[in-house]
Design a protein around this motif. Structure first.
Motif, PDB file in Angstrom:
ATOM      1  N   UNK A  22      16.634 -42.813  55.810  1.00 45.91           N
ATOM      2  CA  UNK A  22      17.318 -42.481  57.053  1.00 45.91           C
ATOM      3  C   UNK A  22      18.827 -42.425  56.849  1.00 45.91           C
ATOM      4  N   UNK A  23      19.493 -41.831  57.792  1.00 42.27           N
ATOM      5  CA  UNK A  23      20.948 -41.726  57.775  1.00 42.27           C
ATOM      6  C   UNK A  23      21.589 -43.107  57.612  1.00 42.27           C
ATOM      7  N   UNK A  24      21.123 -44.071  58.408  1.00 43.10           N
ATOM      8  CA  UNK A  24      21.728 -45.397  58.367  1.00 43.10           C
ATOM      9  C   UNK A  24      21.433 -46.125  57.060  1.00 43.10           C
ATOM     10  N   UNK A  25      20.224 -46.001  56.540  1.00 42.28           N
ATOM     11  CA  UNK A  25      19.898 -46.626  55.258  1.00 42.28           C
ATOM     12  C   UNK A  25      20.765 -46.056  54.155  1.00 42.28           C
ATOM     13  N   UNK A  26      20.936 -44.754  54.164  1.00 42.66           N
ATOM     14  CA  UNK A  26      21.781 -44.121  53.145  1.00 42.66           C
ATOM     15  C   UNK A  26      23.242 -44.508  53.315  1.00 42.66           C
ATOM     16  N   UNK A  64      28.027 -48.765  49.069  1.00 38.32           N
ATOM     17  CA  UNK A  64      29.170 -49.671  49.247  1.00 38.32           C
ATOM     18  C   UNK A  64      30.480 -48.943  49.521  1.00 38.32           C
ATOM     19  N   UNK A  65      30.588 -47.689  49.111  1.00 34.85           N
ATOM     20  CA  UNK A  65      31.838 -46.954  49.340  1.00 34.85           C
ATOM     21  C   UNK A  65      32.033 -46.613  50.821  1.00 34.85           C
ATOM     22  N   UNK A  66      31.003 -46.811  51.641  1.00 36.74           N
ATOM     23  CA  UNK A  66      31.102 -46.511  53.070  1.00 36.74           C
ATOM     24  C   UNK A  66      31.532 -47.710  53.916  1.00 36.74           C
ATOM     25  N   UNK A  67      31.791 -48.845  53.298  1.00 41.26           N
ATOM     26  CA  UNK A  67      32.107 -50.064  54.041  1.00 41.26           C
ATOM     27  C   UNK A  67      33.244 -49.850  55.036  1.00 41.26           C
ATOM     28  N   UNK A  99      18.679 -35.028  61.695  1.00 38.49           N
ATOM     29  CA  UNK A  99      19.971 -35.485  61.176  1.00 38.49           C
ATOM     30  C   UNK A  99      19.879 -36.928  60.681  1.00 38.49           C
ATOM     31  N   UNK A 100      19.197 -37.768  61.449  1.00 40.18           N
ATOM     32  CA  UNK A 100      19.078 -39.182  61.088  1.00 40.18           C
ATOM     33  C   UNK A 100      18.015 -39.433  60.023  1.00 40.18           C
ATOM     34  N   UNK A 101      17.380 -38.356  59.534  1.00 37.19           N
ATOM     35  CA  UNK A 101      16.404 -38.485  58.452  1.00 37.19           C
ATOM     36  C   UNK A 101      15.077 -39.050  58.897  1.00 37.19           C
ATOM     37  N   UNK A 102      14.720 -38.853  60.149  1.00 35.40           N
ATOM     38  CA  UNK A 102      13.502 -39.417  60.715  1.00 35.40           C
ATOM     39  C   UNK A 102      12.422 -38.344  60.828  1.00 35.40           C
ATOM     40  N   UNK A 103      11.942 -37.885  59.696  1.00 40.95           N
ATOM     41  CA  UNK A 103      10.956 -36.807  59.673  1.00 40.95           C
ATOM     42  C   UNK A 103       9.658 -37.157  60.413  1.00 40.95           C
ATOM     43  N   UNK A 104       9.171 -38.404  60.374  1.00 45.40           N
ATOM     44  CA  UNK A 104       7.977 -38.717  61.168  1.00 45.40           C
ATOM     45  C   UNK A 104       8.195 -38.476  62.671  1.00 45.40           C
ATOM     46  N   UNK A 105       9.403 -38.706  63.135  1.00 46.87           N
ATOM     47  CA  UNK A 105       9.709 -38.464  64.540  1.00 46.87           C
ATOM     48  C   UNK A 105       9.750 -36.965  64.838  1.00 46.87           C
TER      49      UNK A 105
END
Length: 99
Positions: free
Chosen positions: A2-6, A11-14, A79-85
């Motif tokens: 998912x977007x949030x997991x990625x 760590x560069x997104x902190x 967008x959020x990477x939630x293909x099951x949804x």
């Protein structure tokens, strides 16, 4: 993933995409975010329907036709990477479009 997991797995997104108070910013429409967040939390959510209160956008505009609502919802889920949804919404969209 998912977007949030990625995003949070890198760590560069902190310190990336934060406001003055340190909150992370997600530069997307909030119109369907409640349903998206429900799905992320527990794997379930209600699909949007035309005219439903939960599908008013951040400008408090009323919902569009159900087909358009589902397309917008699926775009956000994708967008959020939630293909099951996305797959959950597809039969409803096809039924509306083709009967």
């Amino acid at each position: 993933g998912s977007y949030f997991a990625n995003f949070f797995g890198d760590d560069s997104n902190v310190n990336k995409d934060r406001n003055e108070e340190g909150h992370y910013l997600v530069r997307r429409s909030w119109k369907h975010f409640d349903a998206i967040l429900e799905y992320i939390r527990d794997g379930s959510c209600s699909l949007p329907v035309s005219g439903a209160a939960q599908v008013r956008d951040d400008g408090d505009r009323p919902a569009a036709a159900e087909e358009i609502e589902l397309l917008q919802f699926m775009r956000e889920a994708s967008f959020y990477g939630l293909q099951p949804l996305v797959r959950k919404a597809m039969p409803r969209l096809l039924s509306l479009k083709y009967g």
